[in-house]
Design a protein around this motif. Structure first.
Motif, PDB file in Angstrom:
ATOM      1  N   PHE B 153       0.313  -1.058   0.170  1.00 50.42           N
ATOM      2  CA  PHE B 153       0.088   0.048   0.199  1.00 50.42           C
ATOM      3  C   PHE B 153       1.189   1.411   0.046  1.00 50.42           C
ATOM      4  CE2 PHE B 153      -2.521  -4.046   1.881  1.00 50.42           C
ATOM      5  CZ  PHE B 153      -3.398  -3.571   0.643  1.00 50.42           C
ATOM      6  N   ARG B 154       0.784   2.003  -0.964  1.00 52.22           N
ATOM      7  CA  ARG B 154       1.647   3.489  -1.584  1.00 52.22           C
ATOM      8  C   ARG B 154       1.289   4.290  -0.943  1.00 52.22           C
ATOM      9  NH1 ARG B 154       5.299   2.088  -6.057  1.00 52.22           N
ATOM     10  NH2 ARG B 154       7.077   0.943  -5.571  1.00 52.22           N
ATOM     11  N   ALA B 155      -0.146   4.812  -1.294  1.00 51.86           N
ATOM     12  CA  ALA B 155      -0.292   5.669  -0.818  1.00 51.86           C
ATOM     13  C   ALA B 155      -2.140   5.719  -1.695  1.00 51.86           C
ATOM     14  CB  ALA B 155      -0.022   7.116  -2.262  1.00 51.86           C
ATOM     15  N   LEU B 156      -2.911   6.952  -1.648  1.00 54.44           N
ATOM     16  CA  LEU B 156      -4.437   6.684  -2.119  1.00 54.44           C
ATOM     17  C   LEU B 156      -4.557   6.660  -2.521  1.00 54.44           C
ATOM     18  CD1 LEU B 156      -7.046   8.185  -0.281  1.00 54.44           C
ATOM     19  CD2 LEU B 156      -7.112   9.901  -1.935  1.00 54.44           C
ATOM     20  N   TYR B 157      -4.806   5.212  -2.313  1.00 54.44           N
ATOM     21  CA  TYR B 157      -5.639   4.245  -4.015  1.00 54.44           C
ATOM     22  C   TYR B 157      -4.996   4.104  -4.868  1.00 54.44           C
ATOM     23  CZ  TYR B 157     -10.603   5.827  -2.703  1.00 54.44           C
ATOM     24  OH  TYR B 157     -12.004   5.485  -1.574  1.00 54.44           O
ATOM     25  N   GLU B 158      -3.378   3.556  -4.736  1.00 53.93           N
ATOM     26  CA  GLU B 158      -2.395   3.370  -5.176  1.00 53.93           C
ATOM     27  C   GLU B 158      -1.607   2.618  -4.191  1.00 53.93           C
ATOM     28  OE1 GLU B 158      -0.101   6.744  -6.249  1.00 53.93           O
ATOM     29  OE2 GLU B 158       1.816   5.818  -6.653  1.00 53.93           O
ATOM     30  N   THR B 159      -0.773   1.508  -5.010  1.00 47.55           N
ATOM     31  CA  THR B 159      -0.701   0.080  -5.107  1.00 47.55           C
ATOM     32  C   THR B 159       1.035  -0.807  -5.972  1.00 47.55           C
ATOM     33  OG1 THR B 159      -1.893  -1.643  -5.804  1.00 47.55           O
ATOM     34  CG2 THR B 159      -2.592  -0.611  -4.160  1.00 47.55           C
ATOM     35  N   ASP B 160       1.746  -1.281  -5.294  1.00 48.80           N
ATOM     36  CA  ASP B 160       2.211  -1.445  -5.456  1.00 48.80           C
ATOM     37  C   ASP B 160       2.217  -2.338  -6.835  1.00 48.80           C
ATOM     38  OD1 ASP B 160       5.045  -2.071  -6.092  1.00 48.80           O
ATOM     39  OD2 ASP B 160       5.105  -4.257  -5.743  1.00 48.80           O
ATOM     40  N   LEU B 161       0.715  -3.062  -7.708  1.00 47.75           N
ATOM     41  CA  LEU B 161       0.360  -3.511  -8.564  1.00 47.75           C
ATOM     42  C   LEU B 161       0.567  -2.633  -9.625  1.00 47.75           C
ATOM     43  CD1 LEU B 161      -1.763  -6.620  -9.021  1.00 47.75           C
ATOM     44  CD2 LEU B 161      -3.493  -4.545  -8.867  1.00 47.75           C
ATOM     45  N   LYS B 162       1.514  -3.683 -10.470  1.00 48.95           N
ATOM     46  CA  LYS B 162       1.447  -2.949 -11.634  1.00 48.95           C
ATOM     47  C   LYS B 162       0.264  -3.024 -13.090  1.00 48.95           C
ATOM     48  CE  LYS B 162       6.680  -2.977 -11.203  1.00 48.95           C
ATOM     49  NZ  LYS B 162       6.457  -3.748 -10.239  1.00 48.95           N
ATOM     50  N   ALA B 163       0.174  -2.739 -14.196  1.00 45.40           N
ATOM     51  CA  ALA B 163      -0.804  -2.664 -15.489  1.00 45.40           C
ATOM     52  C   ALA B 163      -0.845  -3.168 -15.876  1.00 45.40           C
ATOM     53  CB  ALA B 163      -0.824  -1.539 -16.024  1.00 45.40           C
ATOM     54  N   ASN B 164       0.603  -4.259 -15.704  1.00 46.21           N
ATOM     55  CA  ASN B 164       0.039  -5.633 -16.829  1.00 46.21           C
ATOM     56  C   ASN B 164       0.216  -7.171 -15.211  1.00 46.21           C
ATOM     57  OD1 ASN B 164       2.698  -5.704 -15.459  1.00 46.21           O
ATOM     58  ND2 ASN B 164       4.229  -6.619 -16.378  1.00 46.21           N
ATOM     59  N   GLU B 165      -0.228  -7.013 -14.134  1.00 48.55           N
ATOM     60  CA  GLU B 165      -0.091  -7.775 -12.991  1.00 48.55           C
ATOM     61  C   GLU B 165      -1.777  -7.817 -12.713  1.00 48.55           C
ATOM     62  OE1 GLU B 165       4.094  -8.244 -10.598  1.00 48.55           O
ATOM     63  OE2 GLU B 165       2.881  -6.039 -10.612  1.00 48.55           O
ATOM     64  N   ILE B 166      -1.720  -9.052 -11.841  1.00 50.71           N
ATOM     65  CA  ILE B 166      -3.456  -8.912 -11.104  1.00 50.71           C
ATOM     66  C   ILE B 166      -3.055  -9.727  -9.811  1.00 50.71           C
ATOM     67  CG2 ILE B 166      -4.428  -9.766 -13.282  1.00 50.71           C
ATOM     68  CD1 ILE B 166      -5.584 -12.543 -12.286  1.00 50.71           C
ATOM     69  N   ILE B 167      -3.792  -9.791  -9.016  1.00 51.19           N
ATOM     70  CA  ILE B 167      -3.411  -9.867  -7.746  1.00 51.19           C
ATOM     71  C   ILE B 167      -3.694 -11.826  -7.466  1.00 51.19           C
ATOM     72  CG2 ILE B 167      -3.988 -10.280  -5.170  1.00 51.19           C
ATOM     73  CD1 ILE B 167      -4.136  -7.165  -5.326  1.00 51.19           C
ATOM     74  N   THR B 168      -3.080 -12.790  -7.662  1.00 50.44           N
ATOM     75  CA  THR B 168      -3.339 -14.374  -7.544  1.00 50.44           C
ATOM     76  C   THR B 168      -4.224 -14.773  -6.129  1.00 50.44           C
ATOM     77  OG1 THR B 168      -1.122 -14.705  -7.784  1.00 50.44           O
ATOM     78  CG2 THR B 168      -2.354 -14.504 -10.037  1.00 50.44           C
TER      79      THR B 168
END
Lengths: 167, 286
Positions: B153-168
């Motif tokens: 969790f990095r900032a407001l509605y901002e995470t480490d998840l990249k645009a080409n990834e999904i949480i598995t």
């Protein structure tokens, strides 16, 4: 936007097979209301807050405005019409009527399906538990007291009759 | 309102999802439970050209236990977590958080992966995952990686998840029976967004506290780990904890933002009340 592909769905609605082509953005509740003319589910806030659009999908009550019609492919959908015709909510309907737990009726289908789910999961809910379970369904006429009375009455009646059945 | 038009695809494999995601880039959205995405589409706050529905990917569902961890597939719905005996036995904090998440009909659809990916500052699960020191597993067409919750969790509605990834999946260490879990929040009505919330997790053995994790939510842009307050508790006997000192430490750790429902001052007041409730509950739990 160009080139929107229609989605083919096969679903069972209130026990009847339905095959349709739907626009991807069509919500499940709009599909029921506008394509199948099942207008018992109501469209209120359209962002998941009011609970008027409650529909049962694969045994769980969901927001009909937060699910796409295309997502109902392969699903078993029961709207208030189906629940009513099958008699699953007959005692709730009677109790709502007798206790005057509805006025305009806009919230009632959602209240009935949600109460029905609660009573399936919990045989003797407390008033606080009923209130909490229905906290995602808004009523803007009667207030909640009569609704909770009606659900509580049915819970007690059902518990009594199942007890009698066993003895 | 009705959403703007979009295309819809529902792959049945993870590879299918990831390839579509790579091809479509930022023009697409992943549709998990949809309980936050659909409202933003209906209100036209967002208008992607493609929705990639991941409800058809079987491997993203379900809960499994190994010797050291509990693994939760990202598409596991809140209602399933709420009813799971594995969750209530091994990670009771997650179980205790469920009644606070919206309403039953929302929990019937909403998923743990969706909640973490959205990273709403008032959401319960991001804070719980931080308190449990869990990991988020993310997958793209080229790699799978795990990131600890506090770095996700990095900032407001901002995470480490990249645009080409999904949480598995989500992986949470298994804790022994000496761990105490507590979650509470203050909101205007049941199921509303919290004005201030606390996820608390600590080992309490022979009344001595160790390994305490204190995580506040709905106070700042992301879950806040109250490190000063955690230091205050380390090695302390729970019945001897000075609430005044602990609440002072919470005051040092937090810099709340005010919003429509509660001012910054009120949120800080609530945070101090919640830490008091956590300690009181820890004392009574034995």
């Amino acid at each position: 936007m160009d080139n929107i592909e229609q989605i083919k769905i096969n679903t069972v609605v209130n026990g009847e097979k339905v095959e349709a082509f739907v626009e991807p953005r069509l919500s499940l509740v709009d599909f029921l209301r506008n394509e199948l003319e099942l207008t018992g589910s109501h469209v209120g806030c359209e962002h998941g807050v009011c609970g008027a659009c409650s529909i049962q999908v694969d045994g769980s009550v969901v927001r009909g405005c937060l699910m796409l019609a295309s997502q109902a492919d392969g699903a078993d959908v029961i709207s208030i019409e189906g629940a009513s015709d099958a008699g699953i909510v007959a005692d709730l309907q009677k109790a709502f009527h007798e206790r005057n737990a509805l006025q305009c009726g806009f919230c009632t289908p959602g209240m009935l399906l949600t109460s029905s789910e609660l009573l399936d999961q919990k045989k003797n809910p407390t008033r606080a538990e009923i209130r909490e379970y229905l906290s995602g369904n808004y009523c803007r006429c009667t207030g909640y007291e009569a609704i909770i009375d009606a659900v509580e009455t049915v819970a007690i009646d059902r518990a009594g009759s199942s007890h009698n059945g066993k003895s | 309102m009705k959403p703007a038009a979009f295309n819809y695809k529902k792959p049945s494999t993870l590879t299918g999802v990831l390839e579509l995601l790579r091809e479509s880039g930022e023009d697409s959205n992943i549709l998990a439970g949809g309980q936050s995405l659909m409202p933003t589409l209906n209100m036209r706050l967002s208008a992607p050209s493609l929705l990639i529905d991941i409800n058809g990917v079987d491997e993203l569902f379900g809960i499994s236990v190994t010797d050291n961890t509990v693994r939760i597939g990202s598409m596991t719905r809140h209602a399933e977590l709420e009813k799971s005996s594995v969750i209530s036995e091994h990670i009771p904090l997650i179980n205790a958080a469920m009644p606070y998440i919206a309403h039953p009909a929302i929990r019937n659809r909403g998923t743990i992966g969706g909640s973490l990916a959205l990273a709403d500052p008032a959401a319960e699960l991001p804070a719980c995952l931080c308190a449990l020191r869990g990991f988020v597993e993310m997958t793209s067409t080229s790699a799978t990686r795990k990131v600890e919750a506090k770095d996700f969790f990095r900032a407001l509605y901002e995470t480490d998840l990249k645009a080409n990834e999904i949480i598995t999946a989500i992986e949470i260490p298994r804790y022994d029976q000496n761990y105490f879990s507590f979650i509470d929040e203050l909101s205007r009505r049941h199921g509303d967004y919290a004005m201030c919330g606390l996820a608390f997790h600590a080992k309490i053995e022979e009344k001595i506290i160790s390994d305490a994790q204190i995580v506040f939510f709905a106070v700042e842009a992301k879950p806040i780990i109250a490190v000063t307050a955690m230091r205050e508790l380390e090695g302390a006997k729970i019945s001897d904890v000075s609430l005044e000192v602990l609440q002072g430490a919470v005051g040092n750790d937090l810099d709340p933002f005010g919003d429509l429902h509660a001012s910054a001052t009120l949120k800080l007041h609530y945070a101090k009340e919640l830490i008091k409730r956590a300690i009181t509950s820890g004392i009574t739990s034995g």
